[in-house]
Design an enzyme around this catalytic site. Structure first.
Site, PDB file in Angstrom:
ATOM      1  N   TYR A 237      30.735  33.900  32.555  1.00  0.00           N
ATOM      2  CA  TYR A 237      31.923  33.559  31.761  1.00  0.00           C
ATOM      3  C   TYR A 237      31.931  34.295  30.427  1.00  0.00           C
ATOM      4  O   TYR A 237      32.870  35.038  30.121  1.00  0.00           O
ATOM      5  CB  TYR A 237      31.975  32.041  31.557  1.00  0.00           C
ATOM      6  CG  TYR A 237      32.964  31.580  30.506  1.00  0.00           C
ATOM      7  CD1 TYR A 237      34.307  31.966  30.564  1.00  0.00           C
ATOM      8  CD2 TYR A 237      32.565  30.747  29.461  1.00  0.00           C
ATOM      9  CE1 TYR A 237      35.218  31.544  29.605  1.00  0.00           C
ATOM     10  CE2 TYR A 237      33.472  30.318  28.500  1.00  0.00           C
ATOM     11  CZ  TYR A 237      34.792  30.714  28.575  1.00  0.00           C
ATOM     12  OH  TYR A 237      35.684  30.300  27.619  1.00  0.00           O
ATOM     13  N   LYS A 241      34.203  37.589  29.242  1.00  0.00           N
ATOM     14  CA  LYS A 241      35.089  37.413  28.077  1.00  0.00           C
ATOM     15  C   LYS A 241      34.761  38.439  26.992  1.00  0.00           C
ATOM     16  O   LYS A 241      35.672  38.962  26.334  1.00  0.00           O
ATOM     17  CB  LYS A 241      34.941  35.996  27.509  1.00  0.00           C
ATOM     18  CG  LYS A 241      35.542  34.900  28.378  1.00  0.00           C
ATOM     19  CD  LYS A 241      37.061  34.945  28.448  1.00  0.00           C
ATOM     20  CE  LYS A 241      37.721  34.371  27.220  1.00  0.00           C
ATOM     21  NZ  LYS A 241      39.205  34.336  27.352  1.00  0.00           N
TER      22      LYS A 241
END
Length: 493
Positions: A237, A241
């Site tokens: 994640y 990002k």
């Protein structure tokens, strides 16, 4: 910069992606409630067609309790007419060119009309499939940027990231942009195109081997985690990002960019009313499990600061940043929106407040009796937690396994079920470990300046755009707002 945030929103056309996500919903409700003269909101939703997008908007956004203040103010019929005039749900997907918007006339209309682009779309699973994480979190922002560049009136792209792109760094963490190819461990250069090619190559290999969809999914998850850790990030994640931020910085040209990095987002502090929440976030799952009497032991540093921030404060920071940076060509600014720097709360404090709350307001078990909670055991290192799990669960499990070997006719389902649960627990602990043992404090110098400008431009409407964490009384917020709101949400499910 216009005189205040409400005036700034007047007659603006805004594209918002990531609807119907938690933060995007609160952001949209805020705009519709405070500025009825907003020109148009284009809301990008994943849907098959216009009808499905409209249905999804109504069922997953407008009909939520979040909109009750607006509904009470306007009435059902007036709200319906207002939304029909102001809101355009668009079926689309940020992972493809032109955001998946179909129809050249619609595209041209959007490019001619949109003033502000707000990208909230993301996949937030820590161990997301690498192909999904790259397409949504990494190349999704680039697709949004390319779309924004075609907007002839485009004043700003506001991108929502996460403060935890910093990885597991400790100390005071600055509001800095990423350089292209930067890694957290500095061991090697990160080449985003190579990451994409590695993912595609692995996917081709798995498909060639006729792997099942489940096997492909797990392999993609494993690949994402291994690539993240290779470059110094704890999970897929935050790695994907971070790469998304790099692409925005590298290809932005003159378009003003604001990157909002929230910390752990919690229920509303005051707007449109206190305690509204949807979904269980990092600390919320722990609080609910504790209240249900299922959490006897947990891995966490009692002195570790948990950086929490109410969702309406994040939305307020987004509106304020948009008003201040719109039209400032070439600018790129990062804002940490959190509480650890100005008003920290530790895991131990949250634990004590949760214990106090559930002792006074116990949940009711299936048998109708109140669930009694105890303080439980907090283990502050992974070694301590592993030792506890070995003594408490793994050794008894080995006894069950031995019985299964000696008496093969004995039903071994219990052993398999417990073994599966232990492996799941250890995997979840490993995923959450970087956050419950986190040693960093998020510097908010830029956000502090933004708060000062908020005072200047809003004046008499100052309270409408509150995002100062010092205004939060944690004891009051946790025990009278957040935990009650959390329990209301869980009981409704």
């Amino acid at each position: 910069m216009e005189s205040n945030c409400i005036q700034f929103l007047q007659n603006k056309t805004i594209l918002v992606t990531g609807v119907p996500g938690f933060l995007a919903k609160v952001f949209v409700e805020k705009i519709l409630r405070i500025q009825p003269k907003v020109k148009k909101l284009f809301l990008l939703l994943r849907a098959a067609d216009n009808e499905s997008a409209m249905q999804r908007f109504h069922s997953e956004v407008l009909e939520k309790d979040l909109f009750r203040v607006l509904k009470n103010a306007l009435g059902d019929e007036n709200l319906k007419a207002f939304v029909t005039e102001k809101v355009v749900p668009i079926p689309g997907d940020i992972s493809v060119d032109n955001l998946g918007v179909k129809g050249s006339d619609l595209l041209q209309h959007m490019w001619n009309e949109i003033d502000i682009i707000v990208n909230v779309a993301a996949t937030t699973n820590f161990d997301e499939r690498y192909d999904v994480g790259l397409s949504v979190n990494t190349f999704g922002p680039l697709n949004v940027l390319n779309f924004a560049k075609k907007c002839v009136k485009g004043l700003l792209l506001l991108h929502v990231s996460t403060a935890y792109v910093c990885g597991e760094k400790s100390g005071l963490l600055q509001e800095k942009t990423f350089h292209m190819g930067e890694t957290l461990n500095g061991h090697r250069k990160l080449v985003i195109e190579t990451e994409m090619e590695l993912m595609k190559q692995k996917l081709r290999e798995l498909q060639k081997q006729n792997c099942s969809e489940e096997e492909i999914s797990q392999s993609m998850k494993d690949l994402g985690m291994s690539r993240a850790k290779l470059h110094g990030w704890p999970n897929t994640y935050v790695f994907t990002k971070s790469m998304g931020e790099m692409l925005l910085g590298n290809y932005r040209e003159n378009l003003p960019i604001v990157i909002i990095r929230p910390t752990m987002i919690t229920s509303t502090f005051s707007e449109p009313f206190p305690g509204w929440i949807e979904g269980l976030r990092t600390i919320d799952s722990v609080i609910v499990a504790y209240g249900k009497g299922r959490l006897k032991c947990f891995l966490a540093d009692p002195n570790s600061v948990l950086d929490l921030i109410p969702v309406d404060m994040v939305a307020n920071a987004m509106v304020t940043a948009a008003a201040i940076h719109a039209g400032k060509l070439g600018s790129q600014t990062v804002y940490h929106v959190g509480s650890s720097c100005k008003n920290p709360i530790t895991f131990e404090q949250i634990h004590d407040l949760a214990a106090r709350y559930f002792t006074k307001n116990p949940l009711v078990g299936r048998d109708g009796s109140p669930i009694l909670v105890s303080k439980g055991t907090i283990l502050s290192t992974m070694a301590q937690f592993s030792f506890y799990m070995t003594i408490r669960y793994k050794l008894p499990l080995q006894m069950l396994r031995l019985i299964y070997v000696i008496y093969p006719w004995w039903n071994g389902n219990k052993y398999k079920d417990i073994d599966r649960k232990i492996k799941l627990a250890m995997r979840l602990v490993d995923l959450y470990r970087p956050y419950v043992l986190f040693k960093g404090i998020f510097d908010d110098t830029n956000t502090g300046k933004l708060r000062l400008k908020r005072k200047e431009i809003n004046k008499e409407m100052y309270g409408l755009f509150e995002f100062d964490p010092k205004s939060i009384d944690w004891e009051d917020y946790m025990t009278t707002i957040h935990i009650p709101g959390l329990i209301t949400y869980v009981l409704k499910k």
